[in-house]
Each structure stands twice: as C-alpha cells, then as structure tokens.
Motif scaffolding. Structure first.
Motif, PDB file in Angstrom:
ATOM      1  N   VAL A  81       0.876  -1.225   0.060  1.00  0.00           N
ATOM      2  CA  VAL A  81       0.082   0.001   0.074  1.00  0.00           C
ATOM      3  C   VAL A  81       0.918   1.203   0.029  1.00  0.00           C
ATOM      4  N   GLN A  82       0.283   2.303  -0.600  1.00  0.00           N
ATOM      5  CA  GLN A  82       1.141   3.664  -0.564  1.00  0.00           C
ATOM      6  C   GLN A  82       1.165   4.323   0.765  1.00  0.00           C
ATOM      7  N   ALA A  83       2.016   5.069   1.129  1.00  0.00           N
ATOM      8  CA  ALA A  83       1.789   5.945   2.196  1.00  0.00           C
ATOM      9  C   ALA A  83       0.574   6.551   2.504  1.00  0.00           C
ATOM     10  N   GLY A  84      -0.075   6.569   3.569  1.00  0.00           N
ATOM     11  CA  GLY A  84      -1.414   7.503   3.935  1.00  0.00           C
ATOM     12  C   GLY A  84      -2.537   6.564   3.579  1.00  0.00           C
ATOM     13  N   GLY A  85      -2.149   5.145   2.998  1.00  0.00           N
ATOM     14  CA  GLY A  85      -3.230   4.251   2.785  1.00  0.00           C
ATOM     15  C   GLY A  85      -3.709   3.593   4.071  1.00  0.00           C
ATOM     16  N   SER A  86      -4.609   2.673   3.789  1.00  0.00           N
ATOM     17  CA  SER A  86      -5.206   1.785   4.720  1.00  0.00           C
ATOM     18  C   SER A  86      -5.061   0.351   4.594  1.00  0.00           C
ATOM     19  N   LEU A  87      -5.030  -0.667   5.491  1.00  0.00           N
ATOM     20  CA  LEU A  87      -5.386  -2.017   5.118  1.00  0.00           C
ATOM     21  C   LEU A  87      -5.914  -2.586   6.657  1.00  0.00           C
ATOM     22  N   ARG A  88      -6.645  -3.589   6.209  1.00  0.00           N
ATOM     23  CA  ARG A  88      -7.184  -4.422   7.682  1.00  0.00           C
ATOM     24  C   ARG A  88      -6.701  -5.798   7.625  1.00  0.00           C
ATOM     25  N   LEU A  89      -6.036  -6.007   8.706  1.00  0.00           N
ATOM     26  CA  LEU A  89      -5.634  -7.444   8.867  1.00  0.00           C
ATOM     27  C   LEU A  89      -6.714  -8.195   9.658  1.00  0.00           C
ATOM     28  N   SER A  90      -6.754  -9.552   9.383  1.00  0.00           N
ATOM     29  CA  SER A  90      -7.477 -10.252  10.344  1.00  0.00           C
ATOM     30  C   SER A  90      -6.887 -11.642  10.766  1.00  0.00           C
ATOM     31  N   CYS A  91      -7.215 -12.331  11.766  1.00  0.00           N
ATOM     32  CA  CYS A  91      -6.779 -13.314  12.304  1.00  0.00           C
ATOM     33  C   CYS A  91      -7.570 -14.235  13.045  1.00  0.00           C
ATOM     34  N   ALA A  92      -7.854 -15.287  12.135  1.00  0.00           N
ATOM     35  CA  ALA A  92      -8.950 -16.178  12.405  1.00  0.00           C
ATOM     36  C   ALA A  92      -8.466 -17.573  13.084  1.00  0.00           C
ATOM     37  N   ASP A 102     -14.446 -15.731  16.289  1.00  0.00           N
ATOM     38  CA  ASP A 102     -13.057 -16.168  16.624  1.00  0.00           C
ATOM     39  C   ASP A 102     -11.919 -15.467  15.600  1.00  0.00           C
ATOM     40  N   THR A 103     -12.406 -14.215  15.718  1.00  0.00           N
ATOM     41  CA  THR A 103     -11.298 -13.402  14.731  1.00  0.00           C
ATOM     42  C   THR A 103     -10.902 -12.084  15.361  1.00  0.00           C
ATOM     43  N   VAL A 104      -9.723 -11.757  15.096  1.00  0.00           N
ATOM     44  CA  VAL A 104      -9.113 -10.364  15.761  1.00  0.00           C
ATOM     45  C   VAL A 104      -8.888  -9.718  14.567  1.00  0.00           C
ATOM     46  N   TYR A 105      -9.103  -8.465  14.702  1.00  0.00           N
ATOM     47  CA  TYR A 105      -8.557  -7.499  13.463  1.00  0.00           C
ATOM     48  C   TYR A 105      -7.726  -6.173  13.820  1.00  0.00           C
ATOM     49  N   LEU A 106      -7.117  -5.935  12.823  1.00  0.00           N
ATOM     50  CA  LEU A 106      -6.254  -4.780  13.030  1.00  0.00           C
ATOM     51  C   LEU A 106      -6.510  -3.840  11.788  1.00  0.00           C
ATOM     52  N   GLN A 107      -7.302  -2.717  12.173  1.00  0.00           N
ATOM     53  CA  GLN A 107      -7.601  -1.624  11.213  1.00  0.00           C
ATOM     54  C   GLN A 107      -6.198  -0.719  11.242  1.00  0.00           C
ATOM     55  N   MET A 108      -5.417  -0.565  10.039  1.00  0.00           N
ATOM     56  CA  MET A 108      -4.512   0.264   9.944  1.00  0.00           C
ATOM     57  C   MET A 108      -4.731   1.482   9.074  1.00  0.00           C
ATOM     58  N   ASN A 109      -4.641   2.594   9.663  1.00  0.00           N
ATOM     59  CA  ASN A 109      -4.948   4.069   8.667  1.00  0.00           C
ATOM     60  C   ASN A 109      -3.595   4.614   8.877  1.00  0.00           C
ATOM     61  N   SER A 110      -3.542   5.744   7.751  1.00  0.00           N
ATOM     62  CA  SER A 110      -2.441   6.561   7.705  1.00  0.00           C
ATOM     63  C   SER A 110      -1.096   5.904   7.786  1.00  0.00           C
ATOM     64  N   LEU A 111      -1.254   4.889   7.018  1.00  0.00           N
ATOM     65  CA  LEU A 111       0.155   3.900   6.969  1.00  0.00           C
ATOM     66  C   LEU A 111       1.455   4.741   6.654  1.00  0.00           C
ATOM     67  N   LYS A 112       2.427   4.404   7.342  1.00  0.00           N
ATOM     68  CA  LYS A 112       3.738   4.926   6.886  1.00  0.00           C
ATOM     69  C   LYS A 112       4.835   4.010   6.330  1.00  0.00           C
ATOM     70  N   PRO A 113       5.861   4.325   5.859  1.00  0.00           N
ATOM     71  CA  PRO A 113       6.848   3.388   5.384  1.00  0.00           C
ATOM     72  C   PRO A 113       7.547   2.682   6.696  1.00  0.00           C
ATOM     73  N   GLU A 114       7.638   3.176   7.884  1.00  0.00           N
ATOM     74  CA  GLU A 114       7.890   2.427   8.938  1.00  0.00           C
ATOM     75  C   GLU A 114       7.113   1.517   9.660  1.00  0.00           C
ATOM     76  N   ASP A 115       5.858   1.555   9.023  1.00  0.00           N
ATOM     77  CA  ASP A 115       4.946   0.534   9.570  1.00  0.00           C
ATOM     78  C   ASP A 115       5.410  -0.874   8.522  1.00  0.00           C
ATOM     79  N   THR A 116       6.122  -0.888   7.671  1.00  0.00           N
ATOM     80  CA  THR A 116       6.685  -2.185   6.858  1.00  0.00           C
ATOM     81  C   THR A 116       7.204  -2.989   7.818  1.00  0.00           C
ATOM     82  N   ALA A 117       6.517  -4.217   7.563  1.00  0.00           N
ATOM     83  CA  ALA A 117       7.092  -5.453   8.615  1.00  0.00           C
ATOM     84  C   ALA A 117       6.183  -6.654   8.442  1.00  0.00           C
ATOM     85  N   VAL A 118       6.541  -7.842   8.985  1.00  0.00           N
ATOM     86  CA  VAL A 118       5.503  -9.055   8.898  1.00  0.00           C
ATOM     87  C   VAL A 118       4.838  -8.734  10.239  1.00  0.00           C
ATOM     88  N   TYR A 119       3.766  -8.996  10.186  1.00  0.00           N
ATOM     89  CA  TYR A 119       2.561  -8.658  11.079  1.00  0.00           C
ATOM     90  C   TYR A 119       2.373 -10.288  11.563  1.00  0.00           C
TER      91      TYR A 119
END
Length: 116
Positions: free
Chosen positions: A12-23, A76-93
C-alpha cells in the motif's frame, strides 16, 4: 490443533489503509488475550496492539491514533485496522493468542509493505 491464520496484508502507498484479520481455531477464543506484533527486517518483534479477553486495549505509541484492534468472539477473529500507514510500518505482522504461559500461540505472519 491450534491455528491462527492471518490475512489482509499487502502493498500500500503511504497514507493508505489495510485491515488485517486473524482467524483462530483450536482454542477457546473468548478467553484468550489477543494481540498483533510486528517484526521489521533486522529488528526485534514488537507489540503493536493488544485486546484482552475482557476488552481492554493497549497500543504501541507509534501506532496510537492510526491503528485500531478489535475482536469478534462470534467469529473467533481479531482484526487490526491500519490507517495513515507510513513506510516505517513495513513489517511482517503476527497474530498472538495467549491464555497462560503454556497457552501462547502465534500465526505464520502476513507481510505489510508501505511504499513512500
């Protein structure tokens, strides 16, 4: 057999959003504290956000105001809504489920890459 399956990562580009899910499966999800961690190349794994079984939240200072953790005990799911993403958020989650010191489980991880 306990399984935590993450999804939702990507590029995703900087400033964008992603939503992670964990089932989760193989655990009594509602009694587990759930959390998201991340690990960037060359760095230690760090806590991003956590939500206890009772719903108490905590966030790393670096993501406060940008990320939101939530859980759905009916799915049985947890979510992580990530907004205003920055390059320093790059990682394995990674998703984590913890009930006790001997009941502590990890997912396989999902890559999040934020381009500048």
């Amino acid at each position: 057999q306990v399984q935590l399956v993450e999804s939702g990562g990507g590029l995703v580009q900087a400033g964008g959003s992603l939503r992670l899910s964990c089932a989760a499966s193989g655990i009594v999800f509602s009694i587990n504290d759930m959390a998201w961690y991340r690990q960037a190349p060359g760095k230690q794994r760090e806590l991003v956000a956590g939500i206890t079984a009772s719903g108490r939240l905590n966030y790393a200072d670096s993501v406060k105001g940008r990320f939101t953790i939530s859980r759905d005990n009916t799915r049985d799911t947890v979510y992580l809504q990530m907004n205003s993403l920055k390059p320093e958020d790059t990682a394995v989650y990674y998703c984590n489920a913890r009930y006790s010191r001997v009941s502590d489980h990890w997912g396989q991880g999902t890559q999040v890459t934020v381009s500048s």
